[in-house]
Design an enzyme around this catalytic site. Structure first.
Site, short mmCIF file in Angstrom:
data_model
loop_
_atom_site.label_atom_id
_atom_site.label_comp_id
_atom_site.label_asym_id
_atom_site.label_seq_id
_atom_site.Cartn_x
_atom_site.Cartn_y
_atom_site.Cartn_z
N ARG A 1 -8.37 3.38 -22.82
CA ARG A 1 -8.25 1.92 -22.78
C ARG A 1 -6.78 1.56 -22.93
NH1 ARG A 1 -12.46 1.80 -20.81
NH2 ARG A 1 -14.39 0.78 -21.46
N GLU B 1 -6.22 -6.25 -17.22
CA GLU B 1 -6.71 -5.75 -15.93
C GLU B 1 -7.27 -6.91 -15.13
OE1 GLU B 1 -9.39 -2.46 -16.50
OE2 GLU B 1 -7.94 -1.37 -17.71
N HIS C 1 -8.61 1.49 -12.74
CA HIS C 1 -9.75 1.78 -13.64
C HIS C 1 -10.91 2.42 -12.87
CE1 HIS C 1 -11.51 0.47 -17.75
NE2 HIS C 1 -12.12 1.56 -17.31
P1 NAD Z 1 -17.17 9.89 -26.75
O1 NAD Z 1 -17.79 9.05 -27.80
O2 NAD Z 1 -17.96 10.97 -26.11
O3 NAD Z 1 -15.85 10.56 -27.29
C1 NAD Z 1 -14.82 9.85 -27.97
C2 NAD Z 1 -14.17 10.83 -28.94
O4 NAD Z 1 -12.98 10.23 -29.47
C3 NAD Z 1 -15.07 11.17 -30.10
O5 NAD Z 1 -15.13 12.57 -30.21
C4 NAD Z 1 -14.39 10.53 -31.30
O6 NAD Z 1 -14.59 11.25 -32.48
C5 NAD Z 1 -12.94 10.58 -30.85
N1 NAD Z 1 -12.06 9.68 -31.59
C6 NAD Z 1 -12.32 8.45 -32.07
N2 NAD Z 1 -11.23 7.98 -32.70
C7 NAD Z 1 -10.26 8.93 -32.63
C8 NAD Z 1 -8.94 9.04 -33.08
N3 NAD Z 1 -8.36 8.07 -33.79
N4 NAD Z 1 -8.24 10.16 -32.79
C9 NAD Z 1 -8.81 11.16 -32.10
N5 NAD Z 1 -10.08 11.12 -31.64
C10 NAD Z 1 -10.80 10.02 -31.90
O7 NAD Z 1 -16.67 8.84 -25.66
P2 NAD Z 1 -16.24 9.18 -24.14
O8 NAD Z 1 -17.40 9.03 -23.23
O9 NAD Z 1 -15.46 10.44 -24.13
O10 NAD Z 1 -15.28 7.94 -23.85
C11 NAD Z 1 -14.12 7.71 -24.63
C12 NAD Z 1 -13.49 6.38 -24.22
O11 NAD Z 1 -12.92 6.50 -22.93
C13 NAD Z 1 -14.50 5.24 -24.12
O12 NAD Z 1 -14.66 4.58 -25.36
C14 NAD Z 1 -13.87 4.34 -23.08
O13 NAD Z 1 -13.06 3.37 -23.70
C15 NAD Z 1 -13.01 5.27 -22.24
N6 NAD Z 1 -13.58 5.52 -20.89
C16 NAD Z 1 -12.82 5.20 -19.79
C17 NAD Z 1 -13.33 5.45 -18.53
C18 NAD Z 1 -12.53 5.11 -17.28
O14 NAD Z 1 -13.11 4.83 -16.25
N7 NAD Z 1 -11.21 5.16 -17.33
C19 NAD Z 1 -14.60 6.02 -18.36
C20 NAD Z 1 -15.34 6.35 -19.51
C21 NAD Z 1 -14.80 6.11 -20.77
#
Ligand code: NAD
Length: 307
Positions: free
Chosen positions: A225, A254, A273
């Site tokens: 994000r 965005e 995105h």
């Molecule tokens: P997920 O819940 O599987 O994994 C997120 C991980 O980040 C978890 O393991 C959590 O413990 C860790 N985390 C949280 N806070 C942290 C910190 N301060 N330092 C280090 N690690 C930390 O989620 P995901 O499916 O992997 O998605 C992650 C994020 O990516 C989503 O919340 C979303 O905002 C973003 N995303 C973007 C796109 C895109 O199209 N660009 C697509 C999917 C997800």
């Protein structure tokens, strides 16, 4: 919860036509519709990209994204509305996109594509091109996205280090740090990849201090994000040569405003995105919705429940 109908909200249009999801869910044992202005009530499940005030009248809202930071989760909790998200489906697309960004920088493909547009046959200086094997990548957030990146990077022979809240070992990372050691984690990494959620703790996490800890030949890749990064600090770090470049799929605002200096920077790759999207996205969402409809009817806990 007594489900009577699944409504596919037109906000999903940002990624796919609502009709393809209605079709993919046509095997459900209840009506699946995509009306223009749905009159929602208890008994309705809504599948949506982003929030809408009317969703508070439904029983269950499924967000087709992994990040639910735009949803007012306290209001959902107060109204007794269940919210689920789509974590778990983006590992392959994001993993491949991030590999693509890294390969593009390593092999100079972005530069050659720019020159192609000007019909310029010009090589890059010998010492600027590199290969990914043995280069270090630091993956910040080792959930679905981060694991998708770490697995593919290690398959290419990269030295993978990671950051996760628990600091626990990860099968595709040589070393895992806790978030308080972010500076140590990013130092010496050729690529720093952000794959963590936007929360109160992570907003502005990547700041001037992070860029100072990075190498001047390193690249930031943000597929998480935009607000996790201090954008002004990033622009300054790029201008001052504190880091070598960035691949950015997500932004604080965005679409990225036309006036943003990030558009102009030859060492920045901007994508709208889309790094998590593939043409099977609606099928992956349908699988999650189908699973939870079955669980609701069986009285089981929902998967990917946020509220
Ligand atoms: P997920 O819940 O599987 O994994 C997120 C991980 O980040 C978890 O393991 C959590 O413990 C860790 N985390 C949280 N806070 C942290 C910190 N301060 N330092 C280090 N690690 C930390 O989620 P995901 O499916 O992997 O998605 C992650 C994020 O990516 C989503 O919340 C979303 O905002 C973003 N995303 C973007 C796109 C895109 O199209 N660009 C697509 C999917 C997800």
């Amino acid at each position: 919860m007594e489900l009577e109908r699944v409504v596919v909200h037109d906000s999903v249009e940002i990624i796919f036509d609502p009709g393809v999801l209605v079709e993919a869910l046509s095997d459900l044992p209840l009506p699946v519709e995509s009306p223009d202005d749905p009159d929602l009530g208890a008994g309705d499940a809504v599948v949506a990209f982003g929030p809408h005030p009317s969703f508070l009248d439904a029983s269950w809202v499924h967000c087709i994204r992994a990040g639910y930071d735009e949803f007012p989760i306290d209001r959902y909790a107060d109204a007794g509305v269940v919210l689920t998200n789509s974590t778990g489906i983006h590992g392959t697309a994001i993993g491949e996109s991030v590999l693509g960004y890294m390969l593009t920088f390593a092999r100079g493909l972005h530069t050659f594509r720019d020159r192609q547009r000007a019909r310029e046959w010009e090589r890059e200086p010998y010492e600027t091109l590199f290969t990914l094997d043995d280069e270090r990548v630091c993956v910040v957030g080792l959930g679905t996205l981060g694991s998708g990146v770490a697995e593919r990077a290690s398959a290419l022979g990269m030295d993978v280090v990671g950051v996760r809240q628990s600091g626990a070992a990860h099968e595709h990372a040589r070393r895992v740090h806790t978030p308080d050691a972010l500076g140590e984690a990013v130092s010496g990494a050729r690529f720093v990849v952000l794959t963590l959620p936007l929360t109160e703790e992570t907003e502005g996490l990547v700041s001037r201090a992070t860029f100072d800890a990075m190498d001047d030949e390193s690249y930031l890749i943000n597929v998480a994000r935009g607000a996790i990064v201090d954008t002004d600090a990033l622009v300054t770090a790029l201008d001052d040569g504190v880091i070598a470049g960035a691949a950015l799929d997500v932004f604080e605002r965005e679409p990225l405003p036309e006036t943003s200096p990030l558009w102009e920077d030859d060492d920045v790759i901007v994508t709208p995105h889309t790094s998590g999207v593939s043409r099977r996205y609606h099928e992956d969402v349908a699988t999650l919705v189908r699973t939870n409809v079955r669980r609701i009817r069986a009285g089981e806990d929902l998967t990917n429940r946020v509220v």
